[in-house]
Design a protein around this motif. Sequence first.
Motif, PDB file in Angstrom:
ATOM      1  N   TYR A  50       0.833  -1.204   0.000  1.00  0.00           N
ATOM      2  CA  TYR A  50       0.000   0.000   0.000  1.00  0.00           C
ATOM      3  C   TYR A  50       0.868   1.255   0.000  1.00  0.00           C
ATOM      4  O   TYR A  50       0.581   2.226  -0.708  1.00  0.00           O
ATOM      5  CB  TYR A  50      -0.917  -0.005   1.222  1.00  0.00           C
ATOM      6  CG  TYR A  50      -1.911   1.136   1.224  1.00  0.00           C
ATOM      7  CD1 TYR A  50      -2.964   1.159   0.312  1.00  0.00           C
ATOM      8  CD2 TYR A  50      -1.794   2.183   2.128  1.00  0.00           C
ATOM      9  CE1 TYR A  50      -3.880   2.189   0.301  1.00  0.00           C
ATOM     10  CE2 TYR A  50      -2.702   3.233   2.117  1.00  0.00           C
ATOM     11  CZ  TYR A  50      -3.750   3.228   1.205  1.00  0.00           C
ATOM     12  OH  TYR A  50      -4.646   4.254   1.185  1.00  0.00           O
ATOM     13  N   GLY A  51       1.938   1.243   0.791  1.00  0.00           N
ATOM     14  CA  GLY A  51       2.849   2.384   0.804  1.00  0.00           C
ATOM     15  C   GLY A  51       3.474   2.634  -0.555  1.00  0.00           C
ATOM     16  O   GLY A  51       3.621   3.790  -0.983  1.00  0.00           O
ATOM     17  N   PHE A  52       3.840   1.555  -1.256  1.00  0.00           N
ATOM     18  CA  PHE A  52       4.411   1.689  -2.602  1.00  0.00           C
ATOM     19  C   PHE A  52       3.398   2.299  -3.561  1.00  0.00           C
ATOM     20  O   PHE A  52       3.721   3.200  -4.346  1.00  0.00           O
ATOM     21  CB  PHE A  52       4.859   0.318  -3.103  1.00  0.00           C
ATOM     22  CG  PHE A  52       5.266   0.311  -4.547  1.00  0.00           C
ATOM     23  CD1 PHE A  52       6.496   0.819  -4.943  1.00  0.00           C
ATOM     24  CD2 PHE A  52       4.410  -0.197  -5.520  1.00  0.00           C
ATOM     25  CE1 PHE A  52       6.866   0.818  -6.277  1.00  0.00           C
ATOM     26  CE2 PHE A  52       4.774  -0.188  -6.853  1.00  0.00           C
ATOM     27  CZ  PHE A  52       6.004   0.313  -7.234  1.00  0.00           C
ATOM     28  N   LEU A  53       2.143   1.837  -3.502  1.00  0.00           N
ATOM     29  CA  LEU A  53       1.115   2.355  -4.398  1.00  0.00           C
ATOM     30  C   LEU A  53       0.809   3.823  -4.116  1.00  0.00           C
ATOM     31  O   LEU A  53       0.592   4.612  -5.039  1.00  0.00           O
ATOM     32  CB  LEU A  53      -0.158   1.514  -4.267  1.00  0.00           C
ATOM     33  CG  LEU A  53      -0.048   0.063  -4.757  1.00  0.00           C
ATOM     34  CD1 LEU A  53      -1.338  -0.692  -4.487  1.00  0.00           C
ATOM     35  CD2 LEU A  53       0.282   0.019  -6.245  1.00  0.00           C
ATOM     36  N   VAL A  54       0.773   4.211  -2.835  1.00  0.00           N
ATOM     37  CA  VAL A  54       0.543   5.612  -2.494  1.00  0.00           C
ATOM     38  C   VAL A  54       1.678   6.480  -3.014  1.00  0.00           C
ATOM     39  O   VAL A  54       1.461   7.574  -3.557  1.00  0.00           O
ATOM     40  CB  VAL A  54       0.375   5.769  -0.966  1.00  0.00           C
ATOM     41  CG1 VAL A  54       0.388   7.247  -0.578  1.00  0.00           C
ATOM     42  CG2 VAL A  54      -0.921   5.124  -0.497  1.00  0.00           C
ATOM     43  N   ALA A  55       2.930   6.003  -2.860  1.00  0.00           N
ATOM     44  CA  ALA A  55       4.078   6.753  -3.363  1.00  0.00           C
ATOM     45  C   ALA A  55       3.997   6.921  -4.875  1.00  0.00           C
ATOM     46  O   ALA A  55       4.296   7.997  -5.412  1.00  0.00           O
ATOM     47  CB  ALA A  55       5.376   6.045  -2.970  1.00  0.00           C
ATOM     48  N   GLN A  56       3.582   5.871  -5.577  1.00  0.00           N
ATOM     49  CA  GLN A  56       3.423   5.961  -7.032  1.00  0.00           C
ATOM     50  C   GLN A  56       2.360   6.987  -7.390  1.00  0.00           C
ATOM     51  O   GLN A  56       2.521   7.757  -8.339  1.00  0.00           O
ATOM     52  CB  GLN A  56       3.042   4.587  -7.599  1.00  0.00           C
ATOM     53  CG  GLN A  56       4.141   3.546  -7.500  1.00  0.00           C
ATOM     54  CD  GLN A  56       5.319   3.861  -8.421  1.00  0.00           C
ATOM     55  OE1 GLN A  56       6.305   4.427  -7.990  1.00  0.00           O
ATOM     56  NE2 GLN A  56       5.166   3.520  -9.701  1.00  0.00           N
ATOM     57  N   HIS A  57       1.276   6.991  -6.618  1.00  0.00           N
ATOM     58  CA  HIS A  57       0.197   7.929  -6.890  1.00  0.00           C
ATOM     59  C   HIS A  57       0.650   9.373  -6.657  1.00  0.00           C
ATOM     60  O   HIS A  57       0.347  10.278  -7.442  1.00  0.00           O
ATOM     61  CB  HIS A  57      -0.994   7.596  -5.996  1.00  0.00           C
ATOM     62  CG  HIS A  57      -2.145   8.548  -6.146  1.00  0.00           C
ATOM     63  ND1 HIS A  57      -2.905   8.616  -7.290  1.00  0.00           N
ATOM     64  CD2 HIS A  57      -2.658   9.476  -5.298  1.00  0.00           C
ATOM     65  CE1 HIS A  57      -3.839   9.542  -7.158  1.00  0.00           C
ATOM     66  NE2 HIS A  57      -3.716  10.081  -5.956  1.00  0.00           N
ATOM     67  N   LEU A  58       1.400   9.595  -5.582  1.00  0.00           N
ATOM     68  CA  LEU A  58       1.880  10.933  -5.289  1.00  0.00           C
ATOM     69  C   LEU A  58       2.882  11.422  -6.323  1.00  0.00           C
ATOM     70  O   LEU A  58       3.005  12.630  -6.563  1.00  0.00           O
ATOM     71  CB  LEU A  58       2.526  10.965  -3.890  1.00  0.00           C
ATOM     72  CG  LEU A  58       1.570  10.747  -2.707  1.00  0.00           C
ATOM     73  CD1 LEU A  58       2.338  10.686  -1.404  1.00  0.00           C
ATOM     74  CD2 LEU A  58       0.507  11.839  -2.649  1.00  0.00           C
ATOM     75  N   ASN A  59       3.591  10.480  -6.949  1.00  0.00           N
ATOM     76  CA  ASN A  59       4.551  10.849  -7.990  1.00  0.00           C
ATOM     77  C   ASN A  59       3.899  11.018  -9.366  1.00  0.00           C
ATOM     78  O   ASN A  59       4.577  11.268 -10.353  1.00  0.00           O
ATOM     79  CB  ASN A  59       5.656   9.790  -8.091  1.00  0.00           C
ATOM     80  CG  ASN A  59       6.572   9.817  -6.877  1.00  0.00           C
ATOM     81  OD1 ASN A  59       6.773  10.873  -6.280  1.00  0.00           O
ATOM     82  ND2 ASN A  59       7.128   8.663  -6.533  1.00  0.00           N
TER      83      ASN A  59
END
Length: 208
Positions: free
Chosen positions: A192-201
């Motif tokens: 989930y943390g990886f997906l949120v980081a991708q979304h923020l980028n």
Amino acid sequence: MRHGIACWPTLATESIAAKGLESVAGITPATVVWPPGIQPLPPKTYVGNGRPPTRLQRAPGHEPGSVKELATSLPARAWQSITWRQGSNAALSSRLDAVRVRCAGGNSGRYRLQPEQWLQIQWLKAQAEPEKYYLSKLPDSTSTHDHVNAAHMRCRIERDYQDLKQDLGLVHTEGRGLRGIHHHATLSIATYGFLVAQHLNGDTDGMS
């Protein structure tokens, strides 16, 4: 004399503050506090018989009140309209005021003066009375927008937890050992943390 409801979040927030962390806790309208500029009188003078008095005195002009009473006594100019985020249909907004108070309910509130903390009040103009009250251990210089963001952080946490359960299967495990449960939870949270980081980028493909 008004005793009222104890500031039950005080014990929790004091423990959190001792660790150098900030906190915000929702309270009921009946929670009793010392308004700004009003404090109890000192304990009675010790006359040499029995144990020295320790209970703080309350008298006319030195009495606490409920947070609801405090909210309704605030002048109209004290309220500030704040929008904190865009909802599904419209922007989420309310009127807000934040004042410095001290908890006065419960035994601890009658025997010692509690430290000051922020009382945040949210009151929609169309409603007859305030809708939400929060006590927070935020710094003295906290802005109004930061008060609102801290109070509504719970909604974001609940949304994250819902996504973890529904989309990433946080609770879908049949493991019986503690090590296996920890392993499953760690992988779910890391994903989930990886997906949120991708979304923020700006990588929307990574969220699909």
